[in-house]
Design a protein around this motif. Structure first.
Motif, PDB file in Angstrom:
ATOM      1  N   GLU A  73       2.630  -6.861  -1.638  1.00  0.00           N
ATOM      2  CA  GLU A  73       3.928  -6.570  -2.250  1.00  0.00           C
ATOM      3  C   GLU A  73       3.757  -6.054  -3.670  1.00  0.00           C
ATOM      4  N   SER A  77       4.497  -1.913  -4.664  1.00  0.00           N
ATOM      5  CA  SER A  77       5.589  -1.546  -5.562  1.00  0.00           C
ATOM      6  C   SER A  77       5.107  -0.762  -6.785  1.00  0.00           C
ATOM      7  N   THR A  78       3.823  -0.431  -6.816  1.00  0.00           N
ATOM      8  CA  THR A  78       3.226   0.262  -7.957  1.00  0.00           C
ATOM      9  C   THR A  78       2.570   1.550  -7.476  1.00  0.00           C
TER      10      THR A  78
END
Length: 192
Positions: A73, A77-78
């Motif tokens: 996660e 998200s990066t």
């Protein structure tokens, strides 16, 4: 009233075991304490888990899956490859702030049972090796040399232990700062 299924009881037992093992340690938690916490008769627990070792292994399996999902996660998200490496330390800082954080369950379990239980040692080593392999893949995606991955993994491991002892999330920030220096050095070496 319906009778709970084996899967529902299994979940209750593992939830209770995870809470108790995390708070007190594995050896300090007997089957009677687990029975009381889970609200499940011992006979039913033993039908689902033939021994305490089976419960410990199942708790470690669940924690392994949880750890992997937290890392995934954070990384997903990066978008930038370099920043994905640092996202691990940001995730650690959030985890260290949780009320029930007592350190890495794998390190704690190995410390308690590793020499006495070859199976626990095997599970812990596999978990740590998988994390190191994940960091190595992230390093490769960022174009970093192979030597960087074990160093970043050690920073994450050390931060977990330090945070558990210190009772703050400061270790994550220190590890992140050190990781930024290592990553910068590694990537500049690759460009020259």
């Amino acid at each position: 009233m319906t009778t709970p299924t084996d899967d529902e009881i299994r979940t209750r037992v593992l939830d209770a075991a995870d809470r108790l093992y995390n708070a007190r340690g594995i050896q300090a938690v007997g089957m009677d304490a687990l029975r009381a916490e889970a609200g499940v008769p011992l006979k039913r627990i033993y039908r689902l888990f033939p021994a305490k070792d089976a419960i410990v292994e199942a708790v470690l399996d669940r924690r392994h899956r949880l750890w992997n999902s937290l890392v995934e996660e954070a990384v997903a998200s990066t978008p930038a490859p370099r920043d994905r490496l640092l996202a691990i330390y940001d995730m650690l800082a959030r985890w260290f702030d949780e009320d029930d954080f007592r350190g890495c369950v794998f390190i704690n379990t190995f410390g308690e049972l590793g020499t006495a239980s070859p199976r626990v040692a095997e599970i812990v080593r596999a978990h740590k090796a998988e994390f190191q392999a994940r960091v190595a893949r992230l390093c490769a995606e960022a174009g970093a040399p192979e030597w960087l991955a074990p160093q970043l993994a050690i920073l994450a491991e050390g931060a977990q232990t330090t945070a558990a002892i210190a009772g703050t999330n400061a270790a994550a920030g220190h590890a992140r700062a050190a990781a930024e220096i290592l990553i910068g050095t590694a990537l500049s070496e690759e460009r020259t």
